[in-house]
Design a protein around this motif. Structure first.
Motif, PDB file in Angstrom:
ATOM      1  N   ASP A  64      -0.233   0.652  -2.184  1.00 41.32           N
ATOM      2  CA  ASP A  64       0.803   0.617  -3.416  1.00 41.32           C
ATOM      3  C   ASP A  64       2.287   0.607  -2.903  1.00 41.32           C
ATOM      4  O   ASP A  64       3.058   0.884  -3.785  1.00 41.32           O
ATOM      5  CB  ASP A  64       0.622   1.717  -4.213  1.00 41.32           C
ATOM      6  CG  ASP A  64       0.803   3.165  -3.529  1.00 41.32           C
ATOM      7  OD1 ASP A  64       0.633   3.064  -2.248  1.00 41.32           O
ATOM      8  OD2 ASP A  64       0.773   4.228  -4.057  1.00 41.32           O
ATOM      9  N   ALA A  65       2.468   0.198  -1.632  1.00 43.38           N
ATOM     10  CA  ALA A  65       3.704   0.361  -1.080  1.00 43.38           C
ATOM     11  C   ALA A  65       4.578  -0.928  -1.986  1.00 43.38           C
ATOM     12  O   ALA A  65       3.989  -1.873  -2.189  1.00 43.38           O
ATOM     13  CB  ALA A  65       3.969   0.031   0.359  1.00 43.38           C
ATOM     14  N   LEU A  66       5.831  -0.930  -1.825  1.00 42.84           N
ATOM     15  CA  LEU A  66       6.549  -1.937  -2.472  1.00 42.84           C
ATOM     16  C   LEU A  66       6.567  -3.208  -1.833  1.00 42.84           C
ATOM     17  O   LEU A  66       6.326  -4.185  -2.315  1.00 42.84           O
ATOM     18  CB  LEU A  66       8.171  -1.458  -2.377  1.00 42.84           C
ATOM     19  CG  LEU A  66       9.040  -2.594  -2.907  1.00 42.84           C
ATOM     20  CD1 LEU A  66       8.859  -2.731  -4.387  1.00 42.84           C
ATOM     21  CD2 LEU A  66      10.692  -2.261  -2.827  1.00 42.84           C
ATOM     22  N   PRO A  67       6.608  -3.377  -0.405  1.00 45.71           N
ATOM     23  CA  PRO A  67       6.170  -4.556   0.319  1.00 45.71           C
ATOM     24  C   PRO A  67       5.025  -5.245   0.027  1.00 45.71           C
ATOM     25  O   PRO A  67       4.992  -6.479  -0.168  1.00 45.71           O
ATOM     26  CB  PRO A  67       6.397  -4.125   1.819  1.00 45.71           C
ATOM     27  CG  PRO A  67       7.305  -3.118   1.857  1.00 45.71           C
ATOM     28  CD  PRO A  67       6.866  -2.387   0.614  1.00 45.71           C
ATOM     29  N   VAL A  68       3.987  -4.474  -0.099  1.00 45.33           N
ATOM     30  CA  VAL A  68       2.576  -4.981  -0.441  1.00 45.33           C
ATOM     31  C   VAL A  68       2.574  -5.664  -2.023  1.00 45.33           C
ATOM     32  O   VAL A  68       1.868  -6.924  -2.337  1.00 45.33           O
ATOM     33  CB  VAL A  68       1.632  -3.980  -0.228  1.00 45.33           C
ATOM     34  CG1 VAL A  68       0.141  -4.422  -0.761  1.00 45.33           C
ATOM     35  CG2 VAL A  68       1.469  -3.560   1.167  1.00 45.33           C
ATOM     36  N   THR A  69       3.259  -4.943  -2.808  1.00 45.38           N
ATOM     37  CA  THR A  69       3.449  -5.425  -4.340  1.00 45.38           C
ATOM     38  C   THR A  69       4.274  -6.711  -4.159  1.00 45.38           C
ATOM     39  O   THR A  69       3.653  -7.581  -5.096  1.00 45.38           O
ATOM     40  CB  THR A  69       3.922  -4.337  -4.815  1.00 45.38           C
ATOM     41  OG1 THR A  69       3.347  -3.112  -5.072  1.00 45.38           O
ATOM     42  CG2 THR A  69       4.015  -4.735  -6.766  1.00 45.38           C
TER      43      THR A  69
END
Length: 302
Positions: A152-157
Motif C-alpha cells: 500500500d505504499a505510495l510508489p506502488v500505488t
C-alpha cells in the motif's frame, strides 16, 4: 516488385509526380500498395479505380504473379488541363474498410521499455551462473528495496495506476483503426481500399473556391466530419459569390467520392478594398456614396 508497381502507376495518364510503393510476395501472389499524386480536375474515385486496375494488370503482366492493389493512397492533387477520365462500370462489393495505423511508435516504445530491463537482467544472470561473478549491485539494491516496500505504499500505488492507464491506452490503440488524417474513397470492393489525405482534399477545395470570381484568399480546414472554408471577397456581389463558392465546395467534396461525405461550413467576408459590381444606374453616382457602401460590405456573411 515495388518499383514495377511505381512505374505502372505513372503510365496511361495515371500518377503525376513522385510515386512510392511497397509490395509483399507470398508464393505466386503479391499484394501491392502505392502512394501517389493524381491530376485534377476530374472524378477522383474513377481515376483512382483506373490507376488501381492498371497497376494490378501491368505488374502482373511483367512479373507473372497474381497481383492485387490492396492500398492506394492519394497524397496530393495537381492541376492538369487534360485530366478527364471515363467512369468505369461500378463493381459490387462490401463497404470499404478504413485504413488501420501500424502503430509503430507505441509498439517501439513498449518494446524498448520491456527489452532494456530484460536484457540487463539476462546479462547479469548469465554472468553470475556461467562465469561465477557476483550479482550486480543494482540488482541486489532493487531486490532489497522491493522486499522492504509495502503493497500500500505510495510508489506502488502510483506505479499501478500508471500501468493501468498504459494498458487501457494500448487497448484503445489496438481496437481503433487510427489513420484519422485519411478518408476512404467509396465505390471499391471491401478487399481493396483507396484513401485520400486531408491535405489533398483541402488543396482541391481551396483551388475550386479560388476559381470563383471575386474571391481573393481562401483558408480551408478539413476535419473528420466537416470542411470549414473562410473566403475573402475582393469584388463582386456577396450573395452570388457565396452561392458559387458553396457549390464549388460541395462539387469538390462530391468529386472525391468519400465514404463519409463531409459537411460544409462556409464563411465569406469582404476585404477592406471590396468593390461591389457597379450598377448601370449608379455609374454616374457621386463618389461620396462609396465609403458607405464599402463600410456596409465589411459585414461578414455566413
Amino acid at each position: 516488385m515495388a518499383r514495377i508497381a511505381q512505374q505502372a502507376a505513372t503510365e496511361k495518364g495515371g500518377a503525376v509526380g513522385a510515386v512510392r510503393g511497397a509490395a509483399t510476395v507470398r508464393g505466386r501472389r503479391a499484394d501491392v500498395s502505392v502512394r501517389l499524386a493524381l491530376p485534377w480536375p476530374g472524378e477522383l474515385g474513377h481515376r483512382a479505380r483506373a490507376v488501381q486496375r492498371h497497376v494490378a494488370s501491368r505488374t502482373g503482366e511483367l512479373t507473372g504473379l497474381t497481383v492485387r492493389v490492396t492500398r492506394l493512397g492519394v497524397v496530393r492533387l495537381r492541376r492538369s488541363e487534360d485530366s478527364a477520365v471515363a467512369p468505369p462500370p461500378d463493381e459490387e462489393g462490401g463497404a470499404p474498410r478504413r485504413w488501420w495505423s501500424p502503430r509503430s511508435s507505441p509498439a517501439a516504445v513498449i518494446a524498448l521499455l520491456g527489452a532494456v530491463p530484460a536484457a540487463l537482467l539476462t546479462a547479469d544472470v548469465v554472468a553470475v551462473h556461467a562465469f561465477g561473478h557476483a550479482p550486480a549491485g543494482w540488482r541486489s539494491d532493487v531486490v532489497d528495496r522491493l522486499s522492504a516496500t509495502r503493497a500500500d505504499a505510495l510508489p506502488v500505488t502510483v506505479g499501478a495506476i500508471a500501468a493501468v492507464v498504459a494498458g487501457l491506452w494500448l487497448l484503445l490503440l489496438a481496437g481503433t483503426p487510427g489513420m484519422r488524417s485519411r478518408y476512404v474513397v467509396a465505390g471499391f470492393p471491401s478487399r481493396r481500399t483507396v484513401a485520400v489525405d486531408r491535405s489533398a482534399v483541402a488543396s482541391l477545395v481551396r483551388d475550386r473556391v479560388l476559381d470563383v470570381s471575386g474571391v481573393d484568399t481562401v483558408r480551408v480546414r478539413v476535419g473528420r466530419r466537416r470542411v470549414r472554408v473562410r473566403a475573402v471577397l475582393a469584388f463582386g456581389d456577396r450573395a452570388a459569390a457565396r452561392e458559387e463558392a458553396r457549390a464549388a465546395v460541395l462539387g469538390a467534396v462530391d468529386d472525391c467520392r468519400l465514404d463519409r461525405p463531409l459537411r460544409c461550413a462556409l464563411r465569406v467576408r469582404t476585404a477592406r478594398t471590396w468593390d461591389p459590381v457597379p450598377d448601370e444606374n449608379l455609374v454616374n453616382a457621386p463618389a461620396a456614396d462609396a465609403p458607405a457602401g464599402a463600410e456596409h460590405g465589411r459585414k461578414e456573411t455566413r
